[in-house]
Motif scaffolding. Sequence first.
Motif, PDB file in Angstrom:
ATOM      1  N   ALA A 116      22.433  31.282  53.540  1.00  0.00           N
ATOM      2  CA  ALA A 116      20.978  31.155  53.341  1.00  0.00           C
ATOM      3  C   ALA A 116      20.245  32.301  54.024  1.00  0.00           C
ATOM      4  N   ILE A 117      20.639  32.621  55.232  1.00  0.00           N
ATOM      5  CA  ILE A 117      19.993  33.716  55.972  1.00  0.00           C
ATOM      6  C   ILE A 117      20.117  35.020  55.190  1.00  0.00           C
ATOM      7  N   VAL A 118      21.295  35.288  54.664  1.00  0.00           N
ATOM      8  CA  VAL A 118      21.525  36.514  53.893  1.00  0.00           C
ATOM      9  C   VAL A 118      20.710  36.488  52.599  1.00  0.00           C
ATOM     10  N   ALA A 119      20.738  35.367  51.890  1.00  0.00           N
ATOM     11  CA  ALA A 119      20.014  35.270  50.616  1.00  0.00           C
ATOM     12  C   ALA A 119      18.512  35.470  50.809  1.00  0.00           C
ATOM     13  N   GLU A 123      17.020  37.345  53.181  1.00  0.00           N
ATOM     14  CA  GLU A 123      16.664  38.556  53.927  1.00  0.00           C
ATOM     15  C   GLU A 123      15.456  39.272  53.333  1.00  0.00           C
ATOM     16  N   ALA A 124      15.361  39.295  52.026  1.00  0.00           N
ATOM     17  CA  ALA A 124      14.251  39.996  51.371  1.00  0.00           C
ATOM     18  C   ALA A 124      12.992  39.132  51.291  1.00  0.00           C
ATOM     19  N   MET A 125      13.060  37.909  51.817  1.00  0.00           N
ATOM     20  CA  MET A 125      11.927  36.988  51.787  1.00  0.00           C
ATOM     21  C   MET A 125      11.632  36.466  53.190  1.00  0.00           C
ATOM     22  N   PRO A 126      11.105  37.328  54.053  1.00  0.00           N
ATOM     23  CA  PRO A 126      10.893  36.932  55.452  1.00  0.00           C
ATOM     24  C   PRO A 126      10.130  35.617  55.644  1.00  0.00           C
ATOM     25  N   PRO A 127       9.164  35.232  54.806  1.00  0.00           N
ATOM     26  CA  PRO A 127       8.491  33.957  55.042  1.00  0.00           C
ATOM     27  C   PRO A 127       9.362  32.720  54.854  1.00  0.00           C
ATOM     28  N   LEU A 128      10.551  32.892  54.293  1.00  0.00           N
ATOM     29  CA  LEU A 128      11.474  31.762  54.126  1.00  0.00           C
ATOM     30  C   LEU A 128      12.644  31.800  55.106  1.00  0.00           C
ATOM     31  N   GLN A 129      12.909  32.946  55.670  1.00  0.00           N
ATOM     32  CA  GLN A 129      14.095  33.104  56.518  1.00  0.00           C
ATOM     33  C   GLN A 129      14.051  32.298  57.825  1.00  0.00           C
ATOM     34  N   PRO A 130      12.890  32.097  58.461  1.00  0.00           N
ATOM     35  CA  PRO A 130      12.907  31.299  59.695  1.00  0.00           C
ATOM     36  C   PRO A 130      13.495  29.904  59.510  1.00  0.00           C
ATOM     37  N   MET A 131      13.252  29.297  58.350  1.00  0.00           N
ATOM     38  CA  MET A 131      13.816  27.978  58.074  1.00  0.00           C
ATOM     39  C   MET A 131      15.344  28.038  58.132  1.00  0.00           C
ATOM     40  N   ALA A 132      15.934  29.086  57.569  1.00  0.00           N
ATOM     41  CA  ALA A 132      17.392  29.208  57.562  1.00  0.00           C
ATOM     42  C   ALA A 132      17.938  29.339  58.991  1.00  0.00           C
ATOM     43  N   TYR A 133      17.259  30.129  59.825  1.00  0.00           N
ATOM     44  CA  TYR A 133      17.686  30.242  61.219  1.00  0.00           C
ATOM     45  C   TYR A 133      17.526  28.912  61.961  1.00  0.00           C
TER      46      TYR A 133
END
Length: 169
Positions: free
Chosen positions: A105-108, A110-120
Amino acid sequence: TQDSDAGEAYRELGMLADAEAVYRRAVEAAQRMGLSTVESIASANLGLLVAQQGSLDEGASILRQLLLRKEGLNRRVEGFAHCSYARVLCMRNQLGEARHHAGLAIVALEAMPPLQPMAYAVLSQIELAAGREQEALNAARAAGDLLERLGQVEEGEVLVRLTLAEALL
């Protein structure tokens, strides 16, 4: 879509059975109309919701099928689906596989920073469940740092803040 918005509203209000019914209708309607991306989004929401209501096997199955299908999975939907699947796998205590999907999820995203915090944040939850406190704190801080840098996120702000607090305890 309106159904997705209604499903989210029901979920937020704690009306989980109503949310599930809305998501199931959305999946069926999207299938009939050949709207694979809409179907994928509704399926990702449905899988997580079903699992959160205690049907872990069904929720995992919905999400696993979604990820195997690939049709209608742009990077955003793929990242969200991996996040949801990771959460369900964590609920099932399949922590190694959950960690793997959180990483995907984090990799997928990467190009969408507003969604990446959820993955972390999801990764942090998994690390907490595994008793890996330092790794959990690192992931929670990555989520929190991204949130602070962006100012707001599309999904998961409460999850990010809650996970950071849990990791700091």
